[in-house]
Motif scaffolding. Structure first.
Motif, PDB file in Angstrom:
ATOM      1  N   THR A 196       2.646 -13.734 -16.207  1.00  0.00           N
ATOM      2  CA  THR A 196       3.572 -13.679 -15.074  1.00  0.00           C
ATOM      3  C   THR A 196       4.813 -14.491 -15.424  1.00  0.00           C
ATOM      4  O   THR A 196       4.850 -15.190 -16.436  1.00  0.00           O
ATOM      5  CB  THR A 196       2.932 -14.227 -13.791  1.00  0.00           C
TER       6      THR A 196
ATOM      7  N   LEU B  16      -4.025 -12.629 -17.170  1.00  0.00           N
ATOM      8  CA  LEU B  16      -3.854 -13.424 -15.960  1.00  0.00           C
ATOM      9  C   LEU B  16      -2.631 -14.327 -16.030  1.00  0.00           C
ATOM     10  O   LEU B  16      -2.031 -14.652 -15.010  1.00  0.00           O
ATOM     11  CB  LEU B  16      -5.105 -14.266 -15.709  1.00  0.00           C
TER      12      LEU B  16
ATOM     13  N   GLY C 249       3.119 -10.432  -9.660  1.00  0.00           N
ATOM     14  CA  GLY C 249       2.669 -11.795  -9.399  1.00  0.00           C
ATOM     15  C   GLY C 249       3.693 -12.834  -9.791  1.00  0.00           C
ATOM     16  O   GLY C 249       3.434 -14.036  -9.687  1.00  0.00           O
TER      17      GLY C 249
ATOM     18  N   ARG D 115      -5.205 -10.493  -9.748  1.00  0.00           N
ATOM     19  CA  ARG D 115      -4.270 -10.961 -10.774  1.00  0.00           C
ATOM     20  C   ARG D 115      -4.367 -10.155 -12.066  1.00  0.00           C
ATOM     21  O   ARG D 115      -3.364  -9.981 -12.770  1.00  0.00           O
ATOM     22  CB  ARG D 115      -4.534 -12.447 -11.050  1.00  0.00           C
TER      23      ARG D 115
END
Length: 659
Positions: A224, A221, A362, A525
Motif C-alpha cells: 500500500t 498486505l 488501502g 487487505r
C-alpha cells in the motif's frame, strides 16, 4: 433466484424431527461474539407505533411486555368467594367494652392516586426520539483476524425478489422457502431444505462466505502507499512562536513545521513498516509529483490545472516502484529542499495524489494546507456558482477515491481559513480524518493518520427488514437499505434508524418477532472477497411497553451525533435542532430513572456541542468556521466511548472556541 450448495456438508434433519436443526459451529461461536459491539440495537424490542413526527399511534393489538421483561397474560381470575359471616351474638349478653383502638372514627377519605411510573411516560410526551436504532461496528465485523478457525460457506442462497439470504432462522417446507422479508416463494434443493426444517433454537446467526480465489487476486498486505500532499504556497511563510526544548523562543514558519513533521514521520514509517510505499506531492500555483523521490519530478501547471482527465492520466502513469526502505534518503532530501511561494492549486494536487495512490487499494492521501484553493479545479474563492462547482468536484473526487480504495485525510493550521466544510467532504466520504493542528502537534497527528489501519476496502452494507419497515433519512423508502461504505478502518461504527409504516403496524405486532439481516460485502487487505451475513429476530412492542431506563444510550447518542452532524452539513439545521432537543429530553428523563454513567454525561456534551453550533450557523454549511467544521466532521465519525479521540472532540473550551 440463486440456489447453490454450501461449501461443506451439513448433517441432514428429517422432517419428522422436532428438535432444532444442527447448524454450523460458525453460528454458535459468532453468536457469543455478537454480544459485543459488532451489531447492537438501542432497544430490545421493535417499537411499532413510532411516527416520523415523534408521535405514537394506537393499535388494538399489542403484547404486554416491557423492553426486556415479558409479563404473562391470560383470562381474568375468577371473583373472590363471599366472606362467611360469623354467628350473630345473642342479644341477652352484655356488650363488650370498646378498646381505645376500637373507638369509632369518622370515615377516612379515599387514598391518594398512585403516582405515575417515571419509566413509562404518557403517550403524548414520549418517543420524540426514534429508539429503533441499530449500530454496526464495521471495524470489528470486517476484521478477519478475529474469525480464524470459523467454518465458512462458498455462496449464499439468495431470495429471487429482495436478495435476502437463507439462514438457519428461515422456515423451509418441502423444498420451498417463503422469504421472511418479502414473502416470495423460493425453491431450494433437498439438502438445504433438510437443514432448515423446523425452528432453530436462538435468535441470530452469523455466516461467512468466501469464494475461491485465483493466484491473480492475491495482493501483498504491505503493498500500500501513503501520499503526502503538501501546500507550499506563499502563505506557508507565516511564522509561529514556539518554545524550543532548550528554552528560548523561536519563530518557525508553517512550511518549516511541516518539513520537521514529515522528517519524523518518514523515520517512523521506515522503522514500523519498511516495505510500505511513500510518495510526495506538493502544490502552489503548480503541482509537482515527486513520487518516492528517486525519479525526475513531474510538473502540472497552467491550462492542465483545469483538465481532470489529463491530471489523472499523468499521475496514474507516474510509477512509484520502491518502498521507503529503498527511498528514505531521496524523500528526506526532497522534503528539505521545499520552498514556499505562489498560489494554492489544492484541487489539482488532491486529484493527482489520489490517482497516484489508486493503484494500491488501502492506500492513504494526507493533505496538508493553510489556505483556500484559489487556482485550477476546486477553486473556492470565486462566486457562489463556482463554489457549488468546487463542492461538486471534491465530492466526485472522493467517490472516485472510494472506488479505488483510497482514504483522504485533511489537515490545516489553527487560525487559518481553508473552508474545511468544503474540502473536508473528501475525508468524510472516504473514511479519513479532518484535523486542525498546531506546529507542535503536527508530527503526532501525521503519524497517527498515516498509521496502516485499513481493514477492508470496497465495503457495501445491505440492511434488510421485513415488508412494512422503512429507514428514515435514507433515500430508499422501503425495507431494504444499501450503503456504499468504501473503506473501513479500526473502530468505525455506523448507525441507522428504522420504523414501521403506520398501515403495517398491526400486521407487525401480530407477527410477535421481526427479522433483520445485515449483508456485509468487502475485500480484505489481501483482496480476498468476503460476504458476511448476520440474521437476527427481534420481538415487537408498542411505545407504552418500553422501559426507558433500559435503553442503550450509547447506540442512541452515537446515532444522534452522526445524524445531526450529517443534517448540519446538508444545511438542514432546523431538523438537526429538533433531533438534538428530543435526544436531550430523553437523556434528561433517563437521568431521573437511574444514575447517569460517566460516558453518558459525555454523550450529553455531544448534544450540547451540536446544539451550540447549529444555533450559530445559517442555513448552509458554508457559514461554518473551520473549527466548527472540524467538530461536525468528527461528530459524523462518532463512536461509542472507548477511544481518546472522542474526549478530545468534546472539550467544552474547544466547543466554545469552535463557535
Amino acid at each position: 433466484m440463486h440456489s447453490t450448495s454450501l461449501l461443506h456438508d451439513r448433517k441432514a434433519v428429517s422432517s419428522t424431527d422436532c428438535a432444532p436443526p444442527r447448524c454450523t459451529q460458525t453460528t454458535t461461536k459468532i453468536s457469543a461474539r455478537l454480544c459485543g459491539s459488532q451489531m447492537e440495537f438501542a432497544c430490545s424490542h421493535v417499537v411499532c407505533n413510532w411516527g416520523p413526527d415523534g408521535s405514537a399511534g394506537n393499535s388494538e393489538f399489542g403484547p404486554d411486555y416491557e423492553n426486556s421483561t415479558i409479563l404473562q397474560t391470560g383470562p381474568l381470575p375468577p371473583p373472590l368467594p363471599p366472606r362467611r359471616l360469623r354467628k350473630p351474638r345473642p342479644t341477652s349478653l352484655p356488650n363488650m367494652p370498646l378498646l381505645s383502638s376500637q373507638l369509632p372514627v369518622t370515615p377516612l377519605s379515599l387514598p391518594p392516586p398512585v403516582p405515575p411510573r417515571l419509566d413509562l411516560l404518557e403517550e403524548e410526551n414520549r418517543f420524540k426520539v426514534n429508539i429503533n436504532v441499530i449500530s454496526l461496528g464495521l471495524g470489528k465485523l470486517a476484521d478477519m483476524s478475529q474469525d480464524v478457525g470459523l467454518e465458512t460457506f462458498q455462496n449464499p442462497v439468495i431470495c429471487g425478489k429482495c436478495s435476502a439470504a437463507l439462514s438457519c432462522l428461515s422456515s423451509v417446507w418441502k423444498k420451498l422457502w417463503v422469504c421472511e422479508f418479502c414473502g416470495y416463494e423460493n425453491g431450494v434443493d433437498e439438502s438445504l431444505a433438510q437443514v432448515c426444517i423446523g425452528q432453530r433454537a436462538g435468535v441470530r446467526t452469523d455466516d461467512l462466505y468466501l469464494p475461491r480465489m485465483s493466484e491473480d487476486d492475491y495482493q501483498n498486505l504491505e503493498d500500500t502507499m501513503v501520499v503526502f500532499c503538501v501546500d507550499i504556497s506563499g502563505s506557508m511563510t507565516v511564522t509561529t512562536e514556539v518554545t524550543s526544548d532548550s528554552g528560548p523562543t523561536l519563530h518557525i514558519s508553517r512550511l518549516e513545521g511541516i518539513q520537521d513533521a514529515l522528517q519524523k514521520t518518514l523515520t517512523f514509517t521506515l522503522q514500523q513498516t519498511p516495505h510500505r510505499r511513500v510518495a510526495l506531492v506538493t502544490f502552489n500555483d503548480e503541482v509537482v509529483i515527486y513520487g518516492d523521490g528517486s525519479r525526475t519530478p513531474l510538473t502540472i501547471k497552467d491550462w492542465a490545472l483545469v483538465d481532470y482527465e489529463h491530471i489523472w492520466k499523468q499521475a496514474l502513469g507516474y510509477s512509484v516502484p520502491h518502498c521507503i526502505a529503498e527511498t528514505y534518503q531521496h524523500l528526506t532530501q526532497r522534503v528539505k529542499e521545499l520552498r514556499e511561494n505562489g498560489a494554492t492549486a489544492l484541487g489539482p494536487a488532491a486529484l493527482a495524489a489520489v490517482a497516484l495512490a489508486s493503484k494500491y487499494p488501502g492506500s492513504k492521501v494526507i493533505l496538508c494546507t493553510d489556505g483556500r484553493a484559489n487556482i485550477g479545479l476546486g477553486d473556492m474563492e470565486q462566486a457562489q456558482s463556482s463554489y457549488a462547482e468546487a463542492l461538486y468536484f471534491y465530492r466526485e473526487l472522493a467517490l472516485q477515491a472510494v472506488e479505488k480504495g483510497v482514504i483522504i485525510s485533511v489537515m490545516s493550521f489553527k487560525g487559518t481559513d481553508c473552508c474545511l466544510a468544503g474540502i473536508g467532504r473528501m475525508a468524510d466520504v472516504t473514511g479519513g480524518r479532518v484535523n486542525i493542528v498546531s506546529i507542535g502537534t503536527m508530527a503526532t497527528e501525521i503519524q497517527s493518520i498515516s498509521e496502516d489501519n485499513v481493514l477492508a476496502t470496497s465495503v457495501t452494507a445491505t440492511l434488510l427488514a421485513p415488508h412494512g419497515v422503512y429507514f428514515p433519512y435514507e433515500e430508499e423508502n422501503n425495507h431494504k437499505l444499501v450503503r456504499e461504505i468504501g473503506n473501513v478502518t479500526k473502530g468505525l461504527e455506523i448507525t441507522f434508524q428504522f420504523a414501521v409504516k403506520p398501515d403495517c403496524m398491526d400486521y407487525c405486532l401480530q407477527r410477535n418477532t421481526l427479522p433483520f439481516q445485515l449483508q456485509l460485502s468487502f475485500k480484505t487487505r489481501d483482496q480476498q472477497k468476503v460476504t458476511r451475513i448476520i440474521t437476527e429476530q427481534r420481538p415487537v412492542a408498542t411505545s407504552s411497553q418500553i422501559l426507558l431506563g433500559r435503553l442503550n444510550t450509547a447506540v442512541l447518542a452515537v446515532h444522534c451525533a452522526q445524524l445531526c452532524a450529517g443534517l448540519t452539513m446538508e444545511g438542514r439545521v432546523t431538523e438537526a435542532q429538533r433531533q438534538l432537543a428530543a435526544q436531550q429530553d430523553l437523556l434528561h428523563h433517563i437521568s431521573r430513572l437511574r444514575p447517569i454513567q460517566k460516558e453518558e454525561s459525555i454523550y450529553g456534551n455531544w448534544m450540547e456541542t451540536m446544539t451550540t453550533i447549529c444555533g450559530n450557523m445559517k442555513a448552509d454549511s458554508q457559514s461554518l468556521s473551520d473549527e466548527a467544521a472540524e467538530v461536525v466532521y468528527q461528530m459524523k465519525k462518532a463512536r461509542s466511548i472507548t477511544a481518546p479521540v472522542q474526549k478530545k472532540t468534546l472539550g467544552r473550551k474547544k466547543v466554545m472556541e469552535a463557535v
